[in-house]
Structures are given as C-alpha cells and as structure tokens.
Design a protein around this motif. Structure first.
Motif, PDB file in Angstrom:
ATOM      1  N   VAL A 174       0.836  -1.209   0.000  1.00 43.14           N
ATOM      2  CA  VAL A 174       0.000   0.000   0.000  1.00 43.14           C
ATOM      3  C   VAL A 174       0.866   1.253   0.000  1.00 43.14           C
ATOM      4  N   LEU A 175       1.878   1.292   0.869  1.00 43.02           N
ATOM      5  CA  LEU A 175       2.672   2.526   0.943  1.00 43.02           C
ATOM      6  C   LEU A 175       3.571   2.691  -0.286  1.00 43.02           C
ATOM      7  N   SER A 176       3.844   1.600  -0.986  1.00 42.50           N
ATOM      8  CA  SER A 176       4.705   1.715  -2.162  1.00 42.50           C
ATOM      9  C   SER A 176       3.946   2.154  -3.413  1.00 42.50           C
ATOM     10  N   PHE A 192      -1.846   2.544  -2.557  1.00 33.31           N
ATOM     11  CA  PHE A 192      -2.777   3.564  -2.058  1.00 33.31           C
ATOM     12  C   PHE A 192      -3.384   4.402  -3.181  1.00 33.31           C
ATOM     13  N   ASN A 225      -0.215  11.018  -2.493  1.00 33.32           N
ATOM     14  CA  ASN A 225       0.860  10.758  -1.540  1.00 33.32           C
ATOM     15  C   ASN A 225       0.272  10.028  -0.331  1.00 33.32           C
ATOM     16  N   TYR A 226       1.138   9.366   0.409  1.00 27.92           N
ATOM     17  CA  TYR A 226       0.673   8.519   1.512  1.00 27.92           C
ATOM     18  C   TYR A 226       1.845   8.301   2.444  1.00 27.92           C
ATOM     19  N   LYS A 227       1.581   8.098   3.708  1.00 27.69           N
ATOM     20  CA  LYS A 227       2.683   7.909   4.652  1.00 27.69           C
ATOM     21  C   LYS A 227       3.556   6.720   4.234  1.00 27.69           C
ATOM     22  N   GLY A 228       4.812   7.013   3.965  1.00 27.37           N
ATOM     23  CA  GLY A 228       5.742   5.958   3.562  1.00 27.37           C
ATOM     24  C   GLY A 228       6.052   5.969   2.075  1.00 27.37           C
ATOM     25  N   PHE A 229       5.233   6.683   1.282  1.00 21.70           N
ATOM     26  CA  PHE A 229       5.465   6.719  -0.170  1.00 21.70           C
ATOM     27  C   PHE A 229       6.549   7.742  -0.500  1.00 21.70           C
ATOM     28  N   VAL A 230       7.496   7.341  -1.334  1.00 23.34           N
ATOM     29  CA  VAL A 230       8.579   8.254  -1.714  1.00 23.34           C
ATOM     30  C   VAL A 230       8.088   9.080  -2.899  1.00 23.34           C
ATOM     31  N   LYS A 231       7.610  10.277  -2.596  1.00 22.61           N
ATOM     32  CA  LYS A 231       7.081  11.125  -3.669  1.00 22.61           C
ATOM     33  C   LYS A 231       8.177  12.110  -4.042  1.00 22.61           C
ATOM     34  N   TRP A 260      13.713   1.386   9.212  1.00 22.28           N
ATOM     35  CA  TRP A 260      12.628   2.083   8.506  1.00 22.28           C
ATOM     36  C   TRP A 260      11.535   1.101   8.084  1.00 22.28           C
ATOM     37  N   THR A 305       7.590   1.180   9.166  1.00 24.09           N
ATOM     38  CA  THR A 305       6.490   1.368   8.223  1.00 24.09           C
ATOM     39  C   THR A 305       5.646   0.117   7.999  1.00 24.09           C
ATOM     40  N   MET A 330      11.726  13.917   0.509  1.00 21.21           N
ATOM     41  CA  MET A 330      10.972  13.133  -0.477  1.00 21.21           C
ATOM     42  C   MET A 330       9.511  12.956  -0.051  1.00 21.21           C
ATOM     43  N   THR A 331       9.072  13.772   0.872  1.00 14.26           N
ATOM     44  CA  THR A 331       7.676  13.811   1.347  1.00 14.26           C
ATOM     45  C   THR A 331       7.104  12.425   1.691  1.00 14.26           C
ATOM     46  N   THR A 332       7.936  11.595   2.252  1.00 13.63           N
ATOM     47  CA  THR A 332       7.519  10.250   2.665  1.00 13.63           C
ATOM     48  C   THR A 332       6.581  10.279   3.869  1.00 13.63           C
ATOM     49  N   THR A 355       7.337   9.894   6.989  1.00 14.84           N
ATOM     50  CA  THR A 355       7.721   9.023   8.109  1.00 14.84           C
ATOM     51  C   THR A 355       8.795   9.736   8.929  1.00 14.84           C
ATOM     52  N   TRP A 384      -7.244  12.409   2.393  1.00 15.54           N
ATOM     53  CA  TRP A 384      -6.521  12.188   3.646  1.00 15.54           C
ATOM     54  C   TRP A 384      -5.363  13.173   3.675  1.00 15.54           C
ATOM     55  N   GLU A 415      -2.070  13.851   3.178  1.00 20.25           N
ATOM     56  CA  GLU A 415      -1.182  12.935   2.464  1.00 20.25           C
ATOM     57  C   GLU A 415       0.278  12.958   2.920  1.00 20.25           C
ATOM     58  N   ILE A 440      -5.359   2.626   4.827  1.00 23.65           N
ATOM     59  CA  ILE A 440      -5.850   1.679   3.807  1.00 23.65           C
ATOM     60  C   ILE A 440      -5.344   0.270   4.102  1.00 23.65           C
TER      61      ILE A 440
END
Ligand SMILES: Cc1cc2nc3c(=O)[nH]c(=O)nc-3n(C[C@H](O)[C@H](O)[C@H](O)COP(=O)(O)OP(=O)(O)OC[C@H]3O[C@@H](n4cnc5c(N)ncnc54)[C@H](O)[C@@H]3O)c2cc1C
Ligand code: SF4
Lengths: 193, 526
Positions: A145-147, A150, A170-176, B48, B52, B196-198, B200, B324, B326, B361
């Motif tokens: 999901v985070l990759s 989502f 974007n989502y927590k953990g996604f490298v945007k 990490w 996550t 990178m707006t992760t 976390t 959400w 994001e 999710i």
C-alpha cells in the motif's frame, strides 16, 4: 460482510507455537523461496486490484525489504519459510484462488479480550497460520500500500462505489518528492488564501 | 591530566551547534563532548521497514524514553501524575532531534517581554531584535522551509526553502479560518536535505528532517578537527567547582566499563536538556555551593513549564473527495491568537492535526475489506482534528528536583512538583470554545475536546535566564550567574515559554552563545 474465521487450514496451519518471531539466524533465502514469497506478495495486487502492470514495478523495493528483514537479527527467515508452507497447505486444501480469498478476506487472527475499555485487544499468535498472517501477509500488505497501492483509493466514485477518478497522490511511507518545487506533491488546496 | 578547552555535556541540537561553530572558528580546539546515551543508527533501512510495515510501527530510539514507572511527578485528583515524563526526550548520540517533528517557528517580539506586557512570568534579558540575526542563522543551518510573506514577525531574511503547500485536506479548515478572521499559515519545518515527502519523519529514511546526529557525524568525520571527541555512554555525575567562581571540570561514569573519570576544561557548557541540567547543578554540591552550583537563591529547577496541548475533534458525515492528509506532517497552522493582544490570556498556536482524515488503507485490507468496501469507507464519515499549544506561565512553586533512584542510564530520576493553576484551566476552556467554533464553522459535529496532561516535550524554565542572580540562573550570555566559566544552553534557560515549539529559539541561542565564546577566545588568544 467479512466472516470471522480463525480455524482454517490443516495440520501445519494449526500447529501451536509461541507468539514471538520464530527464531532463525540471519541468512540469504534461496531463490526458490523468494520466488514463492513473491507469488504471495503478487496475490495482494491480484485480489485488491490496486496495482498497474501487476506488481512488477514494486519488485526491487520488495526485495530490498526482504533482504533487510532476513540479513539482520531479528531475522524473518523462518517466518518467511513458514508462510510458504502454510500457503501451500491452504492451496492443497482449498485450491489457490480460494486459499488466498480465505486468507485475505475471511481469516481473522483471534484477539485477546480487553479487560477494560482503555486496553487494546492483542492478537493471539499461537498458530503457524496466525504467524503467517501477522508477520508476513499483513506486513506485505502495508509495504504494498505505501509503495503505490494507495493510489487506487480515495478520490470520487460512481454510484456503485467504483473509483472513477484516482486521486490519492501521496501517503505515509510513499517516496514522492520532486526536484521541481512547483510540482504538487500531494492533493493541494487551490482555494482563496 | 590534559586540560580541554571545552567540555560539552550532552550531544543534542544545542551541543552540536556549539561544537560546529567553535571548531569551525578554531579547528584545533580541544573539545570533549560527553553523552549519556549510545549511538542509534539513523537512515537505517531495516529500522525504517520495521517502522512502516510492522504492527505498532516500532521506532529504534523508544527504548531510551523515560519509563512510565520512573515518573515521580505530583499525583493529581484523578490519581494520575500531573506531568508526563515518558516520550519527552531521546537519550542518544545526537539527542532528541532524533524524534522531533522539525516544526521550526520563531518566537514573536512580545514573547521576550511577558512580564512587562502582562505582569505575569518574567521578561527575557534579551529582546527579539537581538536574537533576530541568530534566528536567520538557525533557519539557514536547519534548512527551514516557510513562507516569509505571512509576516508573523519581523525578519531580515527570507526562508531558505519555500514552504509545503496546504493539502486538499486542509481546505475546509482554511475556509473556516477565513470566515472567522483567522489568518492561515504554512507550517515552517526543518528540512535539512532533499525531502521526499515520505511522511515518516519520526524516522526519516533520507536524513531530510534535520537531526543533530548528522551534523555531529560530519564533525567527527572532518579530518581538520583532530582534537574533537565524543564519548557516548558517558554519564556526567558532577560538576567540580574549584572555587566559588571557577569550575575545573566534571566527573563522569562510563556505562560500558562502569569506570569513573574526572576531566578538566577551561570552559564547561551544559547541553544536557531541561531535565538533566538542573539535576546536575543541584547534585554538584560543595562547601562553596551547599545547594548545588548556581543555586544559592534556590531557583534551579523552579518555574518548570511546558505547553498545554488542546484538541477538538470534529466528525464529518462524509468525505466525498476521499481525502486524507497525504504528508503525515502538518501543513496548516495559524498564529493569529499567538499575538500581543492574546498574551495576557495565554497565547494559542493553532495547527491542524498531522494525520487527519486518517485513512489507514493497509489496516482496512488487513481487516479483510474489499476494494469497494474500503473506498466506501474512505468516502464515508471521517474526523478532522484541530490542535493547539497554549502558553502557560511558569510558577515559582512548580519545580523539578532530583527523585529517588536512578534510571537505566544511571541518571537520577526526575521528580516534578506541578499543579495546573485554576487560571490555566479557565484559559484552556476559553480556548477550547474558540477551537470548537472553528470545527463547527467547518460544518462538523464536535465529538471530543481534550486537554492533554503536560508532557515534557517542550519543557522550559528550569534554569531561567535573567538580569540578576536573584531572579534566575544564567545571565544574558547563558553564563551561570557569578561563575566565570560555566554555561547553559538549553530550553531550560527560556525566561518564558511562548506558544510555539522551542528548538529554533534554542538553536538561535546556541549560535549566539557560540559567537560570544568565539569572540572571548579571540581576545584571550590575542
Ligand atoms: C515527540 C517530540 C516532538 C518534538 N517536536 C518538536 C518540533 O517539531 N519542533 C521543536 O521545536 N521541538 C520539538 N520537540 C522538542 C525538541 O526535541 C527539543 O527542544 C530539542 O531536541 C532539545 O535539544 P537539546 O539539545 O536541548 O536536548 P537533547 O536533544 O535532549 O539532548 C540532550 C542530551 O544530553 C544527554 N544527557 C543528559 N544528561 C546527561 C548527563 N548527565 N551526562 C551526559 N549526557 C547527558 C542526553 O542523553 C541527550 O542526548 C519535540 C519533542 C518531542 C518529545
Ligand atoms: S517527509 Fe520523508 S523525506 Fe521528508 S523529512 Fe519526513 S521522512 Fe524525511
């Protein structure tokens, strides 16, 4: 409606173990084991239809996670081997499609009863099946999901609940991120400021 | 025994600025840093992935937190401690910026004159304008991104990086702010390297959220700084006073070997945080200092204060756009109630909760929901939360002291005598009423209002900076009153608390102190 089911599987699935990660030394899993694990991971995308072009785009990130979790203590190697065995047993019993469907959508790890309302319930991880779901399937789902998984959620939908406009950016953990500051890195507020 | 030029106790945000600036000025400075904690790997991929993907998102530094059972704070009417110590700091190489959020806000000019403006609390012996150039340096140092056009306070320089835009999930709250004449702002955050707006940020995989650990690592790897050394697992137990006005060094215990050592230095700087510094001063008794160093007036540990965190949660019947937050870090804030007019009633710093609407999710999938069910749920009822820090005024009776027993680092336990005043409670209720209005303006049903028990994240006041020894512990240059060579650089020196997070101000103070010490050293060498 999800059917709560905690007693699926056969002898392997129902073997009793302790709750902690099954002990194993850090090691490199054989290629064949990794391939079987990859099949399990890919089934997430198949069942939730939340990946474009199968799951292949996620493979290098997934392999990196597998390596990180097997090459150091505490090692997941035994949990990964166990998950493959459990799924093979479920497949033998129910057929591949039904095995995954049951595991993903109807099997529930039994939960401890909370003594009072402030305490959280805890999963009871006393079977190999519970271990496979908790330490492998659930963690694969979070990773998927985070990759990118989502992106298939959120946004607007039509009357029957299907997404017609994919909106999650974007989502927590996604490298945007972006080298370009003017690119939107999330769904942004465009109203009056 | 070799005498060092400097001993710095602690290795967090304050310590690191000082070491960097002193070493850059004179690379051969003999500087010893003593740190009670150990090195915790940063940017480590396994950690990490654990954070996550594992249930509960474990973080590698949590084991350093104060244990709940160690808390020796006053017990309130509800039978619970009136002050929460657990989770307030990280004891490790690089200190608490390992877990901070990176929100980096300047105080406002009126914050430095609380007593003059309101008759409560204390004034700082320095003013905003004196600190302003150091705020600019601190922002540059930590790469703070923000929007200078918001004009919350006078500034001589723009931010070094543009701000993150408001997210779509901020939209309804921004509209409510406008309707109620509240100016929305973009949250300034310290983004050291390419973000990178992760989201976390409690364990950043890229080293983008500023952490003192990275700076410290760079200093240690710099071949020019041959006399710089950091000793971890080294707990300072006492400051040694050679006379009433001069400190000769410190005693410490190496936790690995259990051996005790004494080290000497020309100057000692205490950067061990707002809990440990007062305890160390109080523990350092001698004939000259029977109540502990700098404590002749019984002010060490007094005036302990932190922010009250207030929250109002609202429920929306639906989330038609499936939104959400994001980034999982906040992008919307307002300092409208962090104003001179508000000062006498306790300033309020408003911000939208960093994670709401909270849409997990993966958890919904884990719970067995299908894609259609999940999307329905996402577009169904959801929560928005408005949070705020309320400024409180440090009270003479509120005090931190040495508790009974030691923690697993060998540091004495922390005892906190603290009781919220009736006035603070009333103020909190008034502020919560305002916050409810905002939530209602968004068309939401208020489902919860909440006043958090004071938590030590933003503890200040325990070694107040003051014009005289009778009113505080350090002077305007952060030197302990009447001692020639002992300095304190910590949130503990803040004379008052303001409504915003402390670390940018601490970093600015550290830059200012480093400049002062470098100037002094120049004179000495000349
Ligand atoms: C969850 C959380 C989020 C936060 N987010 C923000 C934020 O977004 N913005 C903000 O401005 N602030 C934030 N803060 C506050 C911020 O973390 C602190 O203000 C800052 O890190 C303090 O830095 P310091 O150098 O004074 O102390 P620390 O970084 O705590 O360093 C002190 C060091 O001294 C060591 N030490 C203590 N005693 C001894 C001894 N006797 N001998 C040797 N070593 C010793 C400790 O082990 C520690 O490593 C947050 C705090 C928390 C808890
Ligand atoms: S958003 Fe991601 S890259 Fe940016 S600071 Fe936070 S964790 Fe690091």
């Amino acid at each position: 409606m999800v059917q709560i089911n905690s007693t699926i599987g056969g002898e392997i699935s129902q073997t009793l173990v302790t709750a902690e990660l099954i002990f194993s030394e850090p090691c490199t899993l054989p290629e064949s084991q990794i391939e079987k694990l990859w099949q399990i991971f890919s089934q997430i995308g198949e069942h939730w239809k939340d990946v474009y072009n199968e799951s292949k785009n996620l493979k290098s990130a997934w392999l990196e996670m597998i390596k990180a979790k097997t090459s150091q203590q505490p090692s997941y190697s035994a949990e990964y081997i166990n998950a493959v065995l459990v799924i093979e047993e479920l497949t033998q019993l129910y057929g591949e499609q039904q095995a995954y469907k049951t595991l993903f959508f109807s099997y529930k790890i039994p939960q401890s009863q909370a003594e009072n309302n402030t305490e959280k319930t805890q999963p009871i991880l006393t079977t190999l099946l519970a271990h496979a779901k908790y330490y492998v399937i659930d963690e694969f789902i979070r990773m998927q999901v985070l990759s990118g998984g989502f992106k298939h959620f959120g946004g607007q939908s039509n009357a029957s609940g299907e997404v017609i406009k994919v909106k999650g950016v974007n989502y927590k953990g996604f490298v945007k991120g972006s080298r370009y500051r003017n690119e939107n890195l999330a769904r942004t507020f465009e109203g009056k400021t | 025994m070799e005498e060092h030029d400097y001993i710095i106790v602690g290795s967090g945000a304050a310590a690191t600025v000082l070491a960097k600036r002193i070493l850059e000025k004179n690379p051969l400075t003999k500087l010893l840093m003593l740190e009670a904690g150990d090195l915790i790997p940063a940017k480590e991929r396994r950690q990490w992935w654990n954070y996550t993907t594992c249930a509960g998102g474990p973080l590698p530094y949590q084991y350093t937190y104060d244990k709940k059972s160690d808390n020796q704070s006053t017990i309130g009417k509800d039978g619970q401690p009136t002050w929460t110590t657990s989770g307030g700091r990280v004891k490790a190489f690089g200190g608490s910026t390992m877990h901070w959020g990176g929100w980096a806000l300047r105080f406002k000019p009126e914050d430095f004159q609380l007593f003059t403006n309101t008759g409560q609390g204390a004034d700082w012996p320095i003013d905003y304008h004196e600190l302003e150039p150091y705020y600019a340096q601190a922002e540059q140092y930590m790469s703070v991104c923000g929007d200078e056009t918001e004009n919350w306070q006078p500034r001589s320089t723009p931010y070094s990086v543009p701000p993150f835009q408001w997210t779509a999930a901020d939209g309804e709250m921004i509209k409510a702010f406008h309707a109620l004449d509240i100016q929305p702002g973009k949250m300034p955050v310290a983004r050291y390297r390419k973000c990178m707006t992760t989201g976390t940020c409690k364990y950043c995989p890229y080293g983008a959220r500023f952490s003192a650990q990275y700076v410290l690592q760079d200093l240690l790897e710099n071949p020019d700084f041959i006399n710089f050394n950091v000793l971890t697992q080294s707990v300072v137990t006492k400051i040694i006073a050679a006379s009433k006005t001069k400190i000769s060094g410190v005693d410490y215990i190496n936790n690995q070997t259990n051996q005790a050592f004494s080290v000497t230095a020309k100057k000692i700087i205490l950067c061990a945080g707002a809990y440990e510094i007062p305890k160390l001063l109080m523990a350092s008794t001698s004939k000259n200092w029977p109540r502990g160093i700098g404590n002749d007036h019984d002010l060490v540990g007094r005036y302990i204060v932190t922010h009250s965190m207030l929250e109002v949660t609202g429920k929306a019947k639906s989330n038609p756009h499936g939104l959400w937050q994001e980034y999982d870090f906040p992008t919307l804030m307002s300092r409208t109630y962090d104003s001179p007019e508000q000062q006498k009633n306790g300033k309020l710093f408003l911000f939208k909760d960093r994670s709401r609407p909270k849409i997990d999710i993966a958890q919904l999938m884990i719970d067995g929901m299908s894609k259609i069910e999940i999307n329905k749920k996402i577009r169904g009822a959801c929560e928005f939360k408005l949070q705020a820090f309320m400024e409180e005024v440090g009270q003479y009776e509120s005090r931190l002291s040495i508790g009974e027993g030691k923690d697993r680092f060998g540091l004495p336990l922390t005892k906190i005598t603290y009781q919220k005043t009736e006035e603070d409670d009333k103020r909190a209720d008034t502020h919560l009423a305002l916050m409810k209005k905002i939530i209602e303006e968004m068309g939401l049903e208020v489902i919860k209002t909440f006043k958090q028990t004071p938590r030590g994240d933003h503890t200040t006041g325990t070694c107040r900076m003051s014009a005289t020894a009778e009113t505080g512990v350090t002077d305007a240059n952060l030197k302990v009153h009447n001692v020639d060579n002992l300095y304190i650089c910590s949130n503990g020196v803040f004379s008052s608390n303001s409504a915003v997070n402390p670390t940018l101000t601490l970093t600015a103070l550290a830059h200012r102190l480093a400049e002062h010490l470098n100037q002094q050293d120049e004179v000495t060498h000349a």
